[in-house]
Design an enzyme around this catalytic site. Sequence first.
Site, PDB file in Angstrom:
ATOM      1  N   CYS A 179      86.085 -31.392  74.756  1.00  0.00           N
ATOM      2  CA  CYS A 179      85.014 -30.461  74.350  1.00  0.00           C
ATOM      3  C   CYS A 179      84.799 -29.340  75.378  1.00  0.00           C
ATOM      4  CB  CYS A 179      83.716 -31.222  74.123  1.00  0.00           C
ATOM      5  SG  CYS A 179      83.439 -32.548  75.292  1.00  0.00           S
TER       6      CYS A 179
ATOM      7  N   ARG B 288      97.014 -35.878  74.574  1.00  0.00           N
ATOM      8  CA  ARG B 288      96.864 -34.430  74.836  1.00  0.00           C
ATOM      9  C   ARG B 288      97.915 -33.862  75.767  1.00  0.00           C
ATOM     10  NH1 ARG B 288      90.520 -34.944  75.926  1.00  0.00           N
ATOM     11  NH2 ARG B 288      89.817 -35.059  73.753  1.00  0.00           N
TER      12      ARG B 288
ATOM     13  N   GLN C   1      76.897 -30.971  81.140  1.00  0.00           N
ATOM     14  CA  GLN C   1      77.263 -31.520  79.843  1.00  0.00           C
ATOM     15  C   GLN C   1      76.187 -32.407  79.219  1.00  0.00           C
ATOM     16  OE1 GLN C   1      81.902 -31.773  81.316  1.00  0.00           O
ATOM     17  NE2 GLN C   1      81.380 -33.056  79.578  1.00  0.00           N
TER      18      GLN C   1
ATOM     19  N   LYS D  58      91.041 -33.519  82.964  1.00  0.00           N
ATOM     20  CA  LYS D  58      91.327 -33.096  81.581  1.00  0.00           C
ATOM     21  C   LYS D  58      91.145 -31.592  81.474  1.00  0.00           C
ATOM     22  CE  LYS D  58      89.220 -37.226  79.646  1.00  0.00           C
ATOM     23  NZ  LYS D  58      88.041 -37.725  78.900  1.00  0.00           N
TER      24      LYS D  58
ATOM     25  N   GLY E  85      80.591 -42.493  64.119  1.00  0.00           N
ATOM     26  CA  GLY E  85      80.229 -42.045  65.459  1.00  0.00           C
ATOM     27  C   GLY E  85      79.672 -40.627  65.496  1.00  0.00           C
TER      28      GLY E  85
ATOM     29  N   GLY F 255      78.121 -35.943  74.207  1.00  0.00           N
ATOM     30  CA  GLY F 255      79.553 -35.973  74.516  1.00  0.00           C
ATOM     31  C   GLY F 255      80.024 -37.379  74.878  1.00  0.00           C
TER      32      GLY F 255
ATOM     33  N   ASN G 130      78.880 -29.089  71.693  1.00  0.00           N
ATOM     34  CA  ASN G 130      80.050 -29.911  72.045  1.00  0.00           C
ATOM     35  C   ASN G 130      80.561 -30.749  70.880  1.00  0.00           C
ATOM     36  OD1 ASN G 130      77.342 -31.053  72.883  1.00  0.00           O
ATOM     37  ND2 ASN G 130      78.538 -32.938  72.880  1.00  0.00           N
TER      38      ASN G 130
ATOM     39  N   HIS H  51      77.068 -28.218  75.562  1.00  0.00           N
ATOM     40  CA  HIS H  51      77.579 -28.182  76.931  1.00  0.00           C
ATOM     41  C   HIS H  51      77.444 -26.752  77.470  1.00  0.00           C
ATOM     42  CE1 HIS H  51      79.013 -32.150  76.421  1.00  0.00           C
ATOM     43  NE2 HIS H  51      80.317 -31.961  76.418  1.00  0.00           N
TER      44      HIS H  51
ATOM     45  N   ARG I 276      82.698 -53.975  62.323  1.00  0.00           N
ATOM     46  CA  ARG I 276      81.228 -54.053  62.335  1.00  0.00           C
ATOM     47  C   ARG I 276      80.588 -53.159  61.285  1.00  0.00           C
ATOM     48  NH1 ARG I 276      82.792 -53.528  67.623  1.00  0.00           N
ATOM     49  NH2 ARG I 276      82.654 -51.262  67.542  1.00  0.00           N
ATOM     50  N   SER I 277      81.211 -52.005  61.026  1.00  0.00           N
ATOM     51  CA  SER I 277      80.592 -51.030  60.114  1.00  0.00           C
ATOM     52  C   SER I 277      81.130 -51.117  58.686  1.00  0.00           C
ATOM     53  CB  SER I 277      80.833 -49.599  60.614  1.00  0.00           C
ATOM     54  OG  SER I 277      80.333 -49.464  61.902  1.00  0.00           O
TER      55      SER I 277
HETATM   56  P1  NAP Z   1      80.635 -42.901  69.283  1.00  0.00           P
HETATM   57  O1  NAP Z   1      79.449 -42.198  68.765  1.00  0.00           O
HETATM   58  O2  NAP Z   1      80.445 -44.007  70.256  1.00  0.00           O
HETATM   59  O3  NAP Z   1      81.474 -43.457  68.019  1.00  0.00           O
HETATM   60  C1  NAP Z   1      82.592 -44.268  68.170  1.00  0.00           C
HETATM   61  C2  NAP Z   1      83.267 -44.465  66.825  1.00  0.00           C
HETATM   62  O4  NAP Z   1      84.449 -45.250  67.012  1.00  0.00           O
HETATM   63  C3  NAP Z   1      82.408 -45.195  65.824  1.00  0.00           C
HETATM   64  O5  NAP Z   1      82.638 -44.730  64.527  1.00  0.00           O
HETATM   65  C4  NAP Z   1      82.926 -46.619  65.964  1.00  0.00           C
HETATM   66  O6  NAP Z   1      82.738 -47.404  64.822  1.00  0.00           O
HETATM   67  C5  NAP Z   1      84.406 -46.338  66.134  1.00  0.00           C
HETATM   68  N1  NAP Z   1      85.088 -47.508  66.658  1.00  0.00           N
HETATM   69  C6  NAP Z   1      84.762 -48.244  67.751  1.00  0.00           C
HETATM   70  N2  NAP Z   1      85.598 -49.309  67.876  1.00  0.00           N
HETATM   71  C7  NAP Z   1      86.468 -49.229  66.851  1.00  0.00           C
HETATM   72  C8  NAP Z   1      87.551 -50.028  66.399  1.00  0.00           C
HETATM   73  N3  NAP Z   1      87.910 -51.137  67.058  1.00  0.00           N
HETATM   74  N4  NAP Z   1      88.230 -49.643  65.283  1.00  0.00           N
HETATM   75  C9  NAP Z   1      87.872 -48.538  64.614  1.00  0.00           C
HETATM   76  N5  NAP Z   1      86.839 -47.756  64.964  1.00  0.00           N
HETATM   77  C10 NAP Z   1      86.143 -48.087  66.071  1.00  0.00           C
HETATM   78  O7  NAP Z   1      81.640 -41.913  69.990  1.00  0.00           O
HETATM   79  P2  NAP Z   1      81.936 -40.368  69.674  1.00  0.00           P
HETATM   80  O8  NAP Z   1      81.117 -39.522  70.554  1.00  0.00           O
HETATM   81  O9  NAP Z   1      81.890 -40.119  68.205  1.00  0.00           O
HETATM   82  O10 NAP Z   1      83.400 -40.242  70.232  1.00  0.00           O
HETATM   83  C11 NAP Z   1      84.469 -40.949  69.694  1.00  0.00           C
HETATM   84  C12 NAP Z   1      85.737 -40.564  70.445  1.00  0.00           C
HETATM   85  O11 NAP Z   1      86.054 -39.218  70.151  1.00  0.00           O
HETATM   86  C13 NAP Z   1      85.597 -40.637  71.964  1.00  0.00           C
HETATM   87  O12 NAP Z   1      85.864 -41.918  72.426  1.00  0.00           O
HETATM   88  C14 NAP Z   1      86.565 -39.603  72.428  1.00  0.00           C
HETATM   89  O13 NAP Z   1      87.856 -40.146  72.585  1.00  0.00           O
HETATM   90  C15 NAP Z   1      86.552 -38.589  71.306  1.00  0.00           C
HETATM   91  N6  NAP Z   1      85.690 -37.440  71.633  1.00  0.00           N
HETATM   92  C16 NAP Z   1      86.304 -36.266  71.747  1.00  0.00           C
HETATM   93  C17 NAP Z   1      85.586 -35.141  72.035  1.00  0.00           C
HETATM   94  C18 NAP Z   1      86.287 -33.873  72.239  1.00  0.00           C
HETATM   95  O14 NAP Z   1      86.098 -33.334  73.251  1.00  0.00           O
HETATM   96  N7  NAP Z   1      87.076 -33.340  71.396  1.00  0.00           N
HETATM   97  C19 NAP Z   1      84.223 -35.192  72.226  1.00  0.00           C
HETATM   98  C20 NAP Z   1      83.585 -36.415  72.118  1.00  0.00           C
HETATM   99  C21 NAP Z   1      84.366 -37.520  71.816  1.00  0.00           C
HETATM  100  P3  NAP Z   1      81.569 -48.536  64.724  1.00  0.00           P
HETATM  101  O15 NAP Z   1      80.370 -47.817  64.220  1.00  0.00           O
HETATM  102  O16 NAP Z   1      82.116 -49.501  63.722  1.00  0.00           O
HETATM  103  O17 NAP Z   1      81.406 -49.130  66.083  1.00  0.00           O
HETATM  104  C1  3JM Z   2      85.236 -37.759  75.379  1.00  0.00           C
HETATM  105  O1  3JM Z   2      88.933 -43.836  75.167  1.00  0.00           O
HETATM  106  C2  3JM Z   2      87.743 -43.788  75.383  1.00  0.00           C
HETATM  107  O2  3JM Z   2      87.094 -44.737  75.806  1.00  0.00           O
HETATM  108  C3  3JM Z   2      87.013 -42.488  75.097  1.00  0.00           C
HETATM  109  C4  3JM Z   2      86.738 -41.675  76.305  1.00  0.00           C
HETATM  110  C5  3JM Z   2      86.242 -40.299  75.921  1.00  0.00           C
HETATM  111  C6  3JM Z   2      87.118 -39.211  75.793  1.00  0.00           C
HETATM  112  C7  3JM Z   2      88.591 -39.425  75.856  1.00  0.00           C
HETATM  113  O3  3JM Z   2      89.138 -39.578  76.951  1.00  0.00           O
HETATM  114  O4  3JM Z   2      89.203 -39.421  74.787  1.00  0.00           O
HETATM  115  C8  3JM Z   2      84.877 -40.102  75.741  1.00  0.00           C
HETATM  116  C9  3JM Z   2      84.389 -38.837  75.465  1.00  0.00           C
HETATM  117  C10 3JM Z   2      86.600 -37.937  75.545  1.00  0.00           C
HETATM  118  C11 3JM Z   2      87.498 -36.762  75.470  1.00  0.00           C
HETATM  119  O5  3JM Z   2      87.316 -35.945  74.563  1.00  0.00           O
HETATM  120  O6  3JM Z   2      88.339 -36.576  76.340  1.00  0.00           O
END
Ligand code: NAP
Ligand code: 3JM
Length: 342
Positions: free
Chosen positions: A129, A100, A156, A220, A13, A160, A323, A249, A40-41
């Site tokens: 973020c 959190r 944003q 949040k 991701g 993100g 971000n 952001h 899938r991956s």
């Molecule tokens: P993303 O680009 O959509 O990537 C999602 C990742 O999750 C991909 O590697 C995906 O793998 C994997 N995944 C989905 N379904 C899964 C499953 N059933 N089992 C294992 N892995 C699975 O999303 P992203 O932006 O990287 O964000 C991912 C998460 O990080 C968010 O949902 C959020 O909770 C958190 N996040 C946090 C911050 C922060 O503020 N600190 C910022 C952004 C996101 P595949 O390629 O196999 O689908």
């Molecule tokens: C940033 O659980 C989910 O579907 C992910 C939602 C999400 C989050 C979260 O709540 O963990 C998407 C993007 C965040 C975050 O960092 O709070």
Amino acid sequence: MKKVNVAIVGATGAVGTKILEKLVERNFPAQSIKLLASKRSAGVEIQAGGHTYTVEETVPDAFDGIDIAFFSAGGSISKMFAHEAVSRGAVVIDNTSAFRMDENIPLIVPEVNGQLLKEKQGIIANPNCSTIQMVAALKPVKEQFGLNRIVVSTYQAVSGAGSEAIDELSAQSMQFENRDSIEAKVLPSASAERHYPIAFNAIPQIDAFDPSGYTLEELKMMNETKKIFGDNEMSVTATCVRLPVVTGHSESVYIEVDKENVSVEEIRASMEGITGIVVQDDPATQTYPMPLYAEGRDEVFVGRIRKDPHSPTGFHMWIVSDNLLKGAALNSVQIAEMLIEQ
Ligand code: NAP
Ligand code: 3JM
């Protein structure tokens, strides 16, 4: 230094990719790095630091022998596997909102409250973020002048919301250019009932709505900021808006400090020279932070610092950061580095 076995859940991701990049760039003392994602991956190959890694499916056994597991695959995956990873001996650094606000789980920005990590095991939460960049910039202000109020509006980036949101902005931009009809399927959030175009638009909804009228992203920011600063009395309120920016952001932040008669120069000086903060603030040369220039940078950028003419303790400022880096991957890797140092 002791070398550790690392796993990244969500490695394919937007955030997971950056975690791997940061581990390599910072010479993180990893004995091994395991990349995990969905079924899938499984089998996909990812190159980094001269190595080829093969992505594996996230299953309980994948955490055997893992010392540190970074999670960024969404809250439901963290809830499914984080305790499992801990029970098999790993420390989990969780990038999702799943844990959190749990009072037994530390919510860490190393330069703000890293002292809470001492002897910490189990799950450690990485803040949202938008929260991280704001508290990192405001920490020195709070330390020197006290801080009792924050009113923040965010601008944003689509990254993100994950890689699908980046693809959606790019596809809609082409559709607009070609005068085709605009297809919206991802934003404001995949689970939302209605979707709106992000190209050439601004969407005042990030994540779902709470009955209070705030969105979950706004809540949040409000709750996490109080927890990180360890001050439940602080007044924090947020409006979160998605813009057609790919990465970075931006935040318009209004603060009220405790001390009276503080000058803009003193606020600026409190942040200057602090590791991780860059002050870019000179109207005479049109110097201020912008997301385009923050992309790929580790720091939090601050500018447009000015006094509220109507409040003896009020100031406005503009805070920008990548971000996916300080807002997510870099902060997580810094937490892991701090754990290893301890
Ligand atoms: P993303 O680009 O959509 O990537 C999602 C990742 O999750 C991909 O590697 C995906 O793998 C994997 N995944 C989905 N379904 C899964 C499953 N059933 N089992 C294992 N892995 C699975 O999303 P992203 O932006 O990287 O964000 C991912 C998460 O990080 C968010 O949902 C959020 O909770 C958190 N996040 C946090 C911050 C922060 O503020 N600190 C910022 C952004 C996101 P595949 O390629 O196999 O689908
Ligand atoms: C940033 O659980 C989910 O579907 C992910 C939602 C999400 C989050 C979260 O709540 O963990 C998407 C993007 C965040 C975050 O960092 O709070």
